[in-house]
Write a protein that holds these residues in place. Structure first.
Motif, mmCIF file in Angstrom:
data_model
loop_
_atom_site.group_PDB
_atom_site.id
_atom_site.type_symbol
_atom_site.label_atom_id
_atom_site.label_comp_id
_atom_site.label_asym_id
_atom_site.label_seq_id
_atom_site.Cartn_x
_atom_site.Cartn_y
_atom_site.Cartn_z
ATOM 1 N N ASP A 92 0.830 -1.211 0.000
ATOM 2 C CA ASP A 92 0.000 0.000 0.000
ATOM 3 C C ASP A 92 0.864 1.261 0.000
ATOM 4 O O ASP A 92 0.496 2.282 -0.600
ATOM 5 C CB ASP A 92 -0.930 -0.005 1.220
ATOM 6 N N SER A 93 2.010 1.206 0.686
ATOM 7 C CA SER A 93 2.874 2.399 0.736
ATOM 8 C C SER A 93 3.426 2.710 -0.654
ATOM 9 O O SER A 93 3.538 3.882 -1.026
ATOM 10 C CB SER A 93 4.014 2.192 1.744
ATOM 11 N N TRP A 94 3.783 1.665 -1.426
ATOM 12 C CA TRP A 94 4.272 1.913 -2.800
ATOM 13 C C TRP A 94 3.161 2.511 -3.646
ATOM 14 O O TRP A 94 3.407 3.402 -4.460
ATOM 15 C CB TRP A 94 4.745 0.616 -3.445
ATOM 16 N N GLN A 95 1.954 2.006 -3.480
ATOM 17 C CA GLN A 95 0.829 2.493 -4.275
ATOM 18 C C GLN A 95 0.450 3.925 -3.890
ATOM 19 O O GLN A 95 0.250 4.786 -4.748
ATOM 20 C CB GLN A 95 -0.373 1.580 -4.068
ATOM 21 N N ASP A 96 0.392 4.195 -2.591
ATOM 22 C CA ASP A 96 -0.065 5.506 -2.119
ATOM 23 C C ASP A 96 0.925 6.623 -2.434
ATOM 24 O O ASP A 96 0.526 7.784 -2.599
ATOM 25 C CB ASP A 96 -0.323 5.459 -0.611
ATOM 26 N N HIS A 97 2.234 6.289 -2.471
ATOM 27 C CA HIS A 97 3.242 7.325 -2.733
ATOM 28 C C HIS A 97 3.662 7.383 -4.193
ATOM 29 O O HIS A 97 4.507 8.196 -4.559
ATOM 30 C CB HIS A 97 4.469 7.091 -1.849
ATOM 31 N N ALA A 98 3.098 6.500 -5.015
ATOM 32 C CA ALA A 98 3.506 6.448 -6.427
ATOM 33 C C ALA A 98 3.152 7.735 -7.155
ATOM 34 O O ALA A 98 2.198 8.435 -6.803
ATOM 35 C CB ALA A 98 2.830 5.264 -7.122
ATOM 36 N N TRP A 99 3.970 8.026 -8.187
ATOM 37 C CA TRP A 99 3.662 9.158 -9.079
ATOM 38 C C TRP A 99 3.742 8.689 -10.518
ATOM 39 O O TRP A 99 4.778 8.158 -10.911
ATOM 40 C CB TRP A 99 4.641 10.301 -8.856
ATOM 41 N N PRO A 100 2.685 8.852 -11.290
ATOM 42 C CA PRO A 100 1.348 9.349 -10.944
ATOM 43 C C PRO A 100 0.605 8.338 -10.054
ATOM 44 O O PRO A 100 0.726 7.135 -10.292
ATOM 45 C CB PRO A 100 0.638 9.464 -12.306
ATOM 46 N N ARG A 101 -0.115 8.853 -9.085
ATOM 47 C CA ARG A 101 -0.753 7.986 -8.106
ATOM 48 C C ARG A 101 -1.769 7.046 -8.757
ATOM 49 O O ARG A 101 -1.885 5.891 -8.379
ATOM 50 C CB ARG A 101 -1.435 8.844 -7.037
ATOM 51 N N GLY A 102 -2.502 7.539 -9.749
ATOM 52 C CA GLY A 102 -3.500 6.707 -10.420
ATOM 53 C C GLY A 102 -2.875 5.509 -11.110
ATOM 54 O O GLY A 102 -3.458 4.425 -11.145
ATOM 55 N N ALA A 103 -1.647 5.685 -11.649
ATOM 56 C CA ALA A 103 -0.975 4.572 -12.307
ATOM 57 C C ALA A 103 -0.620 3.490 -11.293
ATOM 58 O O ALA A 103 -0.723 2.297 -11.576
ATOM 59 C CB ALA A 103 0.289 5.066 -13.017
ATOM 60 N N GLY A 104 -0.203 3.910 -10.093
ATOM 61 C CA GLY A 104 0.100 2.942 -9.041
ATOM 62 C C GLY A 104 -1.116 2.141 -8.645
ATOM 63 O O GLY A 104 -1.046 0.920 -8.454
ATOM 64 N N GLN A 105 -2.255 2.800 -8.528
ATOM 65 C CA GLN A 105 -3.494 2.103 -8.156
ATOM 66 C C GLN A 105 -3.931 1.141 -9.257
ATOM 67 O O GLN A 105 -4.372 0.022 -8.984
ATOM 68 C CB GLN A 105 -4.588 3.137 -7.874
ATOM 69 N N ALA A 106 -3.797 1.569 -10.530
ATOM 70 C CA ALA A 106 -4.195 0.705 -11.643
ATOM 71 C C ALA A 106 -3.310 -0.535 -11.712
ATOM 72 O O ALA A 106 -3.795 -1.651 -11.924
ATOM 73 C CB ALA A 106 -4.109 1.486 -12.956
ATOM 74 N N PHE A 107 -2.002 -0.355 -11.519
ATOM 75 C CA PHE A 107 -1.090 -1.497 -11.572
ATOM 76 C C PHE A 107 -1.352 -2.439 -10.401
ATOM 77 O O PHE A 107 -1.215 -3.655 -10.520
ATOM 78 C CB PHE A 107 0.356 -1.024 -11.555
ATOM 79 N N HIS A 108 -1.728 -1.877 -9.257
ATOM 80 C CA HIS A 108 -2.057 -2.701 -8.087
ATOM 81 C C HIS A 108 -3.231 -3.627 -8.399
ATOM 82 O O HIS A 108 -3.250 -4.784 -7.971
ATOM 83 C CB HIS A 108 -2.423 -1.770 -6.914
ATOM 84 N N ARG A 109 -4.210 -3.134 -9.185
ATOM 85 C CA ARG A 109 -5.411 -3.928 -9.497
ATOM 86 C C ARG A 109 -5.170 -4.898 -10.645
ATOM 87 O O ARG A 109 -5.645 -6.028 -10.627
ATOM 88 C CB ARG A 109 -6.584 -2.995 -9.873
ATOM 89 N N SER A 110 -4.430 -4.470 -11.675
ATOM 90 C CA SER A 110 -4.330 -5.255 -12.920
ATOM 91 C C SER A 110 -2.912 -5.272 -13.458
ATOM 92 O O SER A 110 -2.690 -5.037 -14.650
ATOM 93 C CB SER A 110 -5.279 -4.660 -13.976
ATOM 94 N N GLY A 111 -1.946 -5.573 -12.593
ATOM 95 C CA GLY A 111 -0.535 -5.490 -12.976
ATOM 96 C C GLY A 111 -0.156 -6.434 -14.095
ATOM 97 O O GLY A 111 0.581 -6.066 -15.013
ATOM 98 N N VAL A 112 -0.647 -7.684 -14.052
ATOM 99 C CA VAL A 112 -0.260 -8.672 -15.058
ATOM 100 C C VAL A 112 -0.766 -8.262 -16.434
ATOM 101 O O VAL A 112 -0.017 -8.286 -17.433
ATOM 102 C CB VAL A 112 -0.805 -10.062 -14.681
#
Length: 362
Positions: A92-112
């Motif tokens: 969650d820390s990698w996702q929450d601090h990612a830039w752009p933040r939306g890209a981190g959240q999208a990769f968290h959901r559908s990385g493969v």
């Protein structure tokens, strides 16, 4: 928060609060003081803010020794699983601090799916560039010109540098990091180079793949992967210096520095990622972040494909297979760099930052 709640009550807590509950129990018990750097860090405090929890999560190497030594894991009512909950907080820390933040959240959901789509997209782009006749030079430049490679790779390299820099700056502020000193950097890089915390704190290794049996296999896999990647990066950097500073463009001989570093690094990276991919299914998934198990495995396999296609491409030099192999290899490399800020690869940068912060607090 009372530690006398039932295990079912803990299921409603978010990862940060659940980690705080478990860490407070660990701080009262202190049986694991001789384990990895997480436990000495815990004993320095009585209360833990969100930033402290994130710091401890990124200091954890998921060796799992504490879990198998703990007397408060299930079926005990405390239901401790510190490696598992810290893995969730860490992700969650990698996702929450990612830039752009939306890209981190999208990769968290559908990385493969994202990784596969990016590889295919880059391969199509590279084949299209080849098809329009962008070639000129010897070696691989006879298939894709040096200028075309530079035009494609420079943005793909600069983006992750900028993205990870912003992400780490946010993380550093979140955990209350202070001005970095040479002493803290020296200690952190020394611990990272030796992967000290994958020794379990007592030198016997991890319990990752075989419950309470200690082994160094995971540490060896990480060492091979880390040094393999660094040698490959050194090969590219050396070739860049030879091209622009000494006017010595590729192709290079087998005994040249870029080739020696690149082939050695490719072999080490292949062996290391193969070892990690073999180990990962053997570990208990519940002691990691089950939400991203598939994405983590996909990342390991992506690194494996990068290494193998690089070696195969070199072996196929001068054959008709080069155009397709070149597109496949460069496509995976581009995908690796572009997705680096959002994939498991970013854990290396966060863990180094956590080691620097830990050195500051000693």
């Amino acid at each position: 928060m009372s530690i006398e709640q039932t295990p079912q009550a803990f299921e409603t807590l978010n990862p940060i609060d659940e980690a705080r509950r478990q860490i407070e129990i660990c701080n009262a018990c202190r049986y694991c003081e001789g384990y990895c750097a997480v436990f000495p860090a815990i004993t320095k405090q009585k209360t833990f803010g969100d930033g402290d929890i994130s710091q401890l999560a990124n200091l954890c190497h998921n060796c799992r020794g504490c879990y198998y030594a703990c007397q408060y894991t299930e079926p005990h009512e405390f239901a401790l699983n510190l490696p598992g909950v810290l893995a969730q907080v860490r992700q969650d820390s990698w996702q929450d601090h990612a830039w752009p933040r939306g890209a981190g959240q999208a990769f968290h959901r559908s990385g493969v799916a994202i990784a596969c789509a990016v590889i295919v997209g880059f391969m199509a782009l590279l084949l299209a560039v080849q098809a329009i006749g962008s070639a000129g030079g010897d070696g691989f430049y006879a298939t894709l010109s040096h200028n075309a490679m530079v035009a494609i790779f420079v943005p793909a390299f600069l983006f992750p540098v900028l993205s990870i820099g912003i992400s780490l700056r946010r993380y550093w502020a979140h955990i209350g990091g202070q001005k970095v000193t040479l002493g803290a950097l020296t200690q952190a890089f020394g611990d990272a180079a030796r992967l000290k915390n994958l020794s379990g704190g007592h030198g016997e290794g991890c319990n990752f793949e075989d419950e309470d049996r200690f082994t160094h296999l995971r540490r060896i896999g990480h060492q091979l992967t880390m040094w393999g990647f660094l040698l490959c990066f050194a090969a590219t950097s050396t070739a860049t210096v030879m091209h622009y500073v000494f006017d010595l463009p590729a192709p290079y001989d087998l005994l040249s520095l870029p080739k020696l570093l690149g082939i050695t690094g490719g072999v080490l990276l292949t062996l290391g990622t193969a070892k990690l991919a073999w180990l990962k299914p053997k570990g208990d998934r519940s002691l990691g972040d089950t939400r991203v198990w598939g994405g983590e495995m996909a990342f390991i396999l992506l690194l494996f494909v990068v290494a193998v296609t690089g070696l195969v491409l070199y072996a196929a030099t001068g054959t008709a297979a080069v155009p397709l192999l070149l597109a496949l290899h460069l496509g995976t490399v581009l995908a690796f760099f572009l997705l680096m800020p959002f994939s498991k690869m970013v854990h290396g940068f966060y863990r180094l930052a956590a080691l620097v912060r830990d050195a500051q607090q000693k």
